[in-house]
Write a protein that holds these residues in place. Structure first.
Motif, PDB file in Angstrom:
ATOM      1  N   LEU A   1      87.238  -2.830  -3.342  1.00  0.00           N
ATOM      2  CA  LEU A   1      86.721  -2.055  -2.245  1.00  0.00           C
ATOM      3  C   LEU A   1      87.577  -0.566  -1.817  1.00  0.00           C
ATOM      4  N   HIS A   2      88.781  -0.653  -1.978  1.00  0.00           N
ATOM      5  CA  HIS A   2      89.511   0.360  -1.735  1.00  0.00           C
ATOM      6  C   HIS A   2      89.512   1.323  -2.889  1.00  0.00           C
ATOM      7  N   ALA A   3      89.667   0.757  -4.168  1.00  0.00           N
ATOM      8  CA  ALA A   3      89.628   1.501  -5.592  1.00  0.00           C
ATOM      9  C   ALA A   3      88.186   2.076  -5.715  1.00  0.00           C
ATOM     10  N   GLU A   4      87.020   1.609  -5.151  1.00  0.00           N
ATOM     11  CA  GLU A   4      85.830   2.250  -4.925  1.00  0.00           C
ATOM     12  C   GLU A   4      85.874   3.618  -3.742  1.00  0.00           C
ATOM     13  N   ASN A   5      86.346   3.266  -2.981  1.00  0.00           N
ATOM     14  CA  ASN A   5      86.548   4.486  -2.127  1.00  0.00           C
ATOM     15  C   ASN A   5      87.491   5.368  -2.459  1.00  0.00           C
ATOM     16  N   LEU A   6      88.565   5.063  -3.282  1.00  0.00           N
ATOM     17  CA  LEU A   6      89.672   5.893  -3.343  1.00  0.00           C
ATOM     18  C   LEU A   6      89.067   6.912  -4.608  1.00  0.00           C
ATOM     19  N   VAL A   7      88.246   6.518  -5.584  1.00  0.00           N
ATOM     20  CA  VAL A   7      87.673   7.285  -6.769  1.00  0.00           C
ATOM     21  C   VAL A   7      86.797   8.364  -6.201  1.00  0.00           C
ATOM     22  N   ARG A   8      86.300   8.262  -4.920  1.00  0.00           N
ATOM     23  CA  ARG A   8      85.520   9.369  -4.188  1.00  0.00           C
ATOM     24  C   ARG A   8      86.464  10.770  -3.659  1.00  0.00           C
ATOM     25  N   ILE A   9      87.701  10.233  -3.545  1.00  0.00           N
ATOM     26  CA  ILE A   9      88.293  11.094  -2.800  1.00  0.00           C
ATOM     27  C   ILE A   9      89.144  11.930  -3.968  1.00  0.00           C
ATOM     28  N   PRO A  10      88.646  13.481  -4.136  1.00  0.00           N
ATOM     29  CA  PRO A  10      89.204  14.173  -4.886  1.00  0.00           C
ATOM     30  C   PRO A  10      90.557  14.325  -5.139  1.00  0.00           C
ATOM     31  N   GLN A  11      91.450  14.185  -4.013  1.00  0.00           N
ATOM     32  CA  GLN A  11      92.727  14.336  -3.963  1.00  0.00           C
ATOM     33  C   GLN A  11      93.473  13.158  -4.739  1.00  0.00           C
ATOM     34  N   VAL A  12      92.860  11.856  -5.110  1.00  0.00           N
ATOM     35  CA  VAL A  12      93.397  10.819  -5.580  1.00  0.00           C
ATOM     36  C   VAL A  12      93.190  10.593  -6.946  1.00  0.00           C
ATOM     37  N   GLU A  13      94.244  10.196  -7.662  1.00  0.00           N
ATOM     38  CA  GLU A  13      94.021   9.547  -9.232  1.00  0.00           C
ATOM     39  C   GLU A  13      94.495   8.092  -8.995  1.00  0.00           C
ATOM     40  N   ILE A  14      93.766   7.463  -9.507  1.00  0.00           N
ATOM     41  CA  ILE A  14      94.104   5.892  -9.491  1.00  0.00           C
ATOM     42  C   ILE A  14      94.594   5.702 -10.960  1.00  0.00           C
ATOM     43  N   LYS A  15      95.813   5.373 -10.860  1.00  0.00           N
ATOM     44  CA  LYS A  15      96.464   5.333 -12.335  1.00  0.00           C
ATOM     45  C   LYS A  15      96.687   4.053 -13.089  1.00  0.00           C
ATOM     46  N   ALA A  16      96.621   2.852 -12.045  1.00  0.00           N
ATOM     47  CA  ALA A  16      96.662   1.676 -12.560  1.00  0.00           C
ATOM     48  C   ALA A  16      96.294   0.424 -11.482  1.00  0.00           C
ATOM     49  N   ILE A  17      95.684  -0.609 -12.083  1.00  0.00           N
ATOM     50  CA  ILE A  17      95.627  -1.770 -10.914  1.00  0.00           C
ATOM     51  C   ILE A  17      95.963  -3.082 -11.857  1.00  0.00           C
ATOM     52  N   SER A  18      96.576  -3.828 -10.748  1.00  0.00           N
ATOM     53  CA  SER A  18      97.246  -5.307 -11.361  1.00  0.00           C
ATOM     54  C   SER A  18      96.346  -6.295 -10.634  1.00  0.00           C
ATOM     55  N   ASP A  19      96.176  -7.353 -11.687  1.00  0.00           N
ATOM     56  CA  ASP A  19      95.509  -8.599 -11.257  1.00  0.00           C
ATOM     57  C   ASP A  19      95.798  -9.440 -12.056  1.00  0.00           C
ATOM     58  N   ILE A  20      95.852 -10.807 -11.554  1.00  0.00           N
ATOM     59  CA  ILE A  20      96.030 -12.136 -12.518  1.00  0.00           C
ATOM     60  C   ILE A  20      94.956 -12.201 -13.668  1.00  0.00           C
ATOM     61  N   PHE A  21      93.434 -11.982 -13.220  1.00  0.00           N
ATOM     62  CA  PHE A  21      92.467 -11.919 -14.044  1.00  0.00           C
ATOM     63  C   PHE A  21      92.255 -10.485 -14.720  1.00  0.00           C
ATOM     64  N   THR A  22      92.930 -10.405 -15.595  1.00  0.00           N
ATOM     65  CA  THR A  22      92.811  -9.057 -16.443  1.00  0.00           C
ATOM     66  C   THR A  22      91.220  -8.911 -16.877  1.00  0.00           C
ATOM     67  N   ASP A  23      90.907  -9.857 -17.600  1.00  0.00           N
ATOM     68  CA  ASP A  23      89.762  -9.670 -18.162  1.00  0.00           C
ATOM     69  C   ASP A  23      88.242  -9.505 -17.359  1.00  0.00           C
ATOM     70  N   LYS A  24      88.587 -10.173 -16.076  1.00  0.00           N
ATOM     71  CA  LYS A  24      87.313  -9.967 -15.266  1.00  0.00           C
ATOM     72  C   LYS A  24      87.524  -8.663 -14.899  1.00  0.00           C
ATOM     73  N   VAL A  25      88.639  -8.100 -14.502  1.00  0.00           N
ATOM     74  CA  VAL A  25      88.965  -6.719 -13.776  1.00  0.00           C
ATOM     75  C   VAL A  25      88.381  -5.538 -14.596  1.00  0.00           C
ATOM     76  N   LYS A  26      88.727  -5.708 -16.135  1.00  0.00           N
ATOM     77  CA  LYS A  26      88.712  -4.812 -17.096  1.00  0.00           C
ATOM     78  C   LYS A  26      87.370  -3.677 -17.075  1.00  0.00           C
ATOM     79  N   PRO A  27      86.178  -4.426 -17.301  1.00  0.00           N
ATOM     80  CA  PRO A  27      84.946  -4.047 -17.246  1.00  0.00           C
ATOM     81  C   PRO A  27      84.668  -2.917 -16.048  1.00  0.00           C
TER      82      PRO A  27
END
Lengths: 342, 342, 342, 342
Positions: free
Chosen positions: C17-43
């Protein structure tokens, strides 16, 4: 405190309503009531402590102690009763309309003027807590110059066919209250009327050359414009709302409800429907209008709704009828020769 | 998921609004935008990741990858742009009105039909959460047969004089949205129109032979009747309410508010005023209408608001203008020769 | 405008939820995200344009370009992650609660203070359009001195048994938001708590030594008193209302609804039920809280909800638990040794 | 129809109110009224047509024609008057509370039981159109099992210091009505009470060892929990709202307002404040409670609010006082030895 002694002419539903309200006003003494069905009326009158029930309304007019009469008989009797009451020097409260015929209405108003008695017309809605508050806000300039007036006025069910036949039609029977409220809220007379009407509720209206649904556009002398929508049948109850929009804002009133309970469930939010009809909605307004009349009589003050108010509403009703018949906007001036005002 | 590649023609306020909404729809790729002020547009377009900004909209039409175009240029350019876009086989989303002239509108619709492309008109209000819910309730027969439709539509402030001059007048510029909503809610075309109008907000409207306040009565083909009240200036914000009354009940929608806070003090109860204008009120509706268009294009489905919807609203606007000019009810049939529908 | 580069730790529902909100804020760049289930998260991450997905959150902390991290992993990881992030000099946005254990919470706050980074707690409701407006009115002294605060907070359905087991109990899992709103609206810390609780929704709560229904009385340091009522299951949706009553008046907020449609029929008046749950109701509030955090980081300003706010709400939750267990009012001071504030 | 002949004991504000309501009920004849200030009372009594005014209430009790008495004298006289009236075989309507002392209250109830007369307590709010509708919905199982009851009850202004001194304190003077409504709405007795109270309105309350603001938590025997919030001064008028939340939904009632007018301007939306105090708000409820009592007497039916209802509310009031004094939750069972119910 001197009591105002009154007589009531006609003991139908509205005559009884006024009587029951009047007995609660300490300043009033009802001396007599007249009705052709005296047998039916007597037990009820006794219960209220009204000493005399007569078949002949002229007995009321000839009682020198009676200062004021309530004319609650059928519409076609209004003009002769008003005329004789005026001649007898009685102040008059008369139900709307004065008459279906404009010339006769004017004759009644002339008699009232000639014998210098007071005449109040039964436009009870002016005394409603909601509409009164709207008028106050308009008068206090809360909304600035009035631009648009909107009135929704729908009855919960259509009257029976027998009544429709003698009602004079939707405009003089039902919309006439809205025409008065339009004048009351705008503080202006009406200049022009246009009606878009239809028979959508019940084909019986068409049989009587009447309609049951109407949108009535008004142009006021002060430049404002307005619209009334009427229906003879709102299944959910009496729908009585107004809105006045102006240069500084907008004031609206909603319907009255029997309670404020709001039930929220898995299905949504539910509240009870509005109060059912005029007896529930305008209960207080009926009391207030009679109080105001009695105060005018007792204090020799102007009545709050006079004969001209009755006439003006009838003029609009006639213009509305003509507009519907001729499918065109109709000016009030088409009907006015020499109106009397008092 | 195949992306729908689109071009935008015109980068004024509404063109930019659509672009900003489209970039959030994952299924869409904006390939180019055209505008005569390319310098002004470029930085904004870059920020949104739109790769191409051009002065010449025909460059967009000649891009074979582009499937659909949004026509957001001035009204007088709509017909030539639609015609060329149709010839180029592009699906078209066009802002309202298609044109001020009915014949030209019909020519555009003929081109759309001939080249078998989709045309959606920007009647965003159909996608509003409130109006959509009213339509659902009408469709689910919650209110039975429709008898009366009432639409209140008031802007928070009048446009500048320069805009009024080229707006085409209140009916085609402002009321046109209400004409579409009236058709949408009733599920019926309009048969006849009568207008009672006035200049009450600002005399500048009279200078441009326009009005700023109107009550518009509608007669629908399905027998229902309706009324729209318009004002160019409601000091309290955007006033967008509707009511549909029928044989089984009545559905109303109120305005949207920025919050539900209610302050009760010794002075009374206070809440904030409604949302200010169309950008606040119809924010979601603009997103929904573009999504619906993209889905129609991607899935080859009917658009939810087609060229005939655009034409019908324009017909009502022309009838309204004639009614005001000639002070009489005007039938839509006076304007129809051979309408095209698609 | 310099972009704020952020990393997100944890890609569960709230992290996404936070990631999807952050991508809409022009001032923000999301560089990385961590999670133990990387396969599920990647797409999902690719779709959002997040360049890096890692199993190891320390990779995020070691990226010198990343200024700020969002801690959206499970509650038991919050303290070690906050501590390491603080050591790495990252500003931190952390979901509530910081920890189930007060001492650990304080250790995290000490690390934040020692390494002089910002810490914002995810009390999203402070950014809700309704609650924010109430706070404004309190600050503007519209209601005078605060006497009574009332908060209704009910979820539309109880969480699954597996969740209840690890939730920490109703006070730290659910009521904690209300404890924060109570402090926010009153502008005062809490001094004493009393709980009357029950298991009325589902006996499963009793199995986990938890309750599902509670009335929580609060005494504030500024003299005001307050009450929160909680239920784990309101069948009609998310019930989120507050009221602040004071010497000059009272301000209330009602729930938000999906539309304003009101259907009146022979059965009564019907409207749709409130918005379903926090994702619908607090959609905008989640966006606003992340914007506020980014602005604090970019402009080096105080965060609007700091570590002490997190700690205070946890203190009240612990006092509430003790009050329920011991059937007596409990003072917050029973829990405080040496709190850290930042 | 046989008339019910009644006497009224005490002609203060509430005695006069009952008398004025009773004269409008056709089935009732008021034969006498007693008061120590006979001179003051006489003109008013004559106006109402009450034939006898006496200083000695025993004259009323010794009139064999009088079937029922209204006990409207000061609270400390209630028990001896009830006892003597019961001995004289009169049915009794008594204002709340029966007495400040629980043992005395029970003695009065024993007399009522021994002489087999009816006793109705003046908990007028049970007859309010709003609260009655809530109770109906609970009884019709619209909200399922009751989980939470919330009552807001705030007076528009604090009573004078002289009154506070002899009032018995906020719980037995003011909250007692809310305790009865809590039992009425839940259909359950109360098991436990906890009070969080404060002096926030006026320090004069502290001088009389009283408080002016309270949050009272209730635990009901049926498992539900509840909360009452009281204030002696809500500047905006009488605040009387309730909410019952259950497994199937929630029902709320709002305040009553003098009209529905809503003014929207550039400043926001404004409506008038709620009805001012109990005389306006409970006008109809006072009439309904006397009608119900008269019907019980005339038809020899159970009274709708009996002596046990009076006792139970007093028990809760005493427990509330003890809870506030001892800063702990207090069980009702701490007060009960052998209660009488009738």
């Amino acid at each position: 405190m001197k009591k105002v002694k009154v007589g009531i002419i006609g003991a139908g539903r509205i005559g009884k309503l006024h009587a029951e309200n009047l007995v609660r006003i300490p300043q009033v003494e009802i001396k007599a009531i007249s009705d052709i069905f005296t047998d039916k009326v007597k037990p009820w009158a006794e219960g209220l402590g009204i000493p005399k029930v007569t078949r002949d309304f002229e007995e009321i007019l000839s009682d020198p102690e009676i200062e004021a009469v309530f004319v609650c008989s059928s519409t076609n009797s209004h003009v002769p009763v008003i005329t004789k009451a005026a001649q007898a020097g009685k102040h008059i409260f008369c139900e709307k309309p004065i008459n279906f015929d404009l010339e006769q209405t004017q004759q009644a108003l002339e008699a009232v003027q000639k014998y210098d008695v007071k005449l109040q017309i039964g436009f009870n809605r002016r005394f409603d807590h909601n509409f009164k508050r709207v008028r106050e806000m308009v008068e206090e300039n809360k909304i600035g110059d009035v631009h648009i007036i909107k009135i929704t006025s729908r009855d919960p069910e259509a009257p029976p066919s027998d009544y429709i036949k003698v009602s004079g039609g939707i405009f003089i029977d039902m919309s006439i209250h809205d025409f008065d409220i339009a004048r009351f809220l705008s503080g202006s007379d009406v200049e022009e009327v246009y009606v878009q009407g239809a028979v959508l509720v019940d084909p019986v209206f068409a049989e009587h050359e009447d309609i049951d649904t109407a949108i009535i556009t008004l142009k006021f002398k002060n430049g404002a414009i307005g619209v009334i929508d009427n229906s003879r049948k709102a299944v959910y109850g009496y729908d009585q709302r107004v809105e006045v929009f102006g240069s500084k804002g907008c004031v609206t009133v909603k319907n009255d409800f029997p309670n404020t309970a709001e039930l929220t469930t898995d299905d949504g939010v539910y509240t009870d429907k509005p109060k059912y009809f005029f007896l529930e909605r305008y209960q207080e307004a009926y009391i207030e209008e009679t109080k105001a009349f009695i105060e005018s009589v007792a204090g020799d003050k102007e009545v709050p709704v006079n004969g001209n108010d009755g006439l003006q509403a009838e003029l609009i009703a006639h213009a509305a009828k003509k507009s519907f018949d001729e499918k065109r906007p109709v000016k009030i001036s088409e009907f006015i020769k020499d109106t009397v005002s008092r």
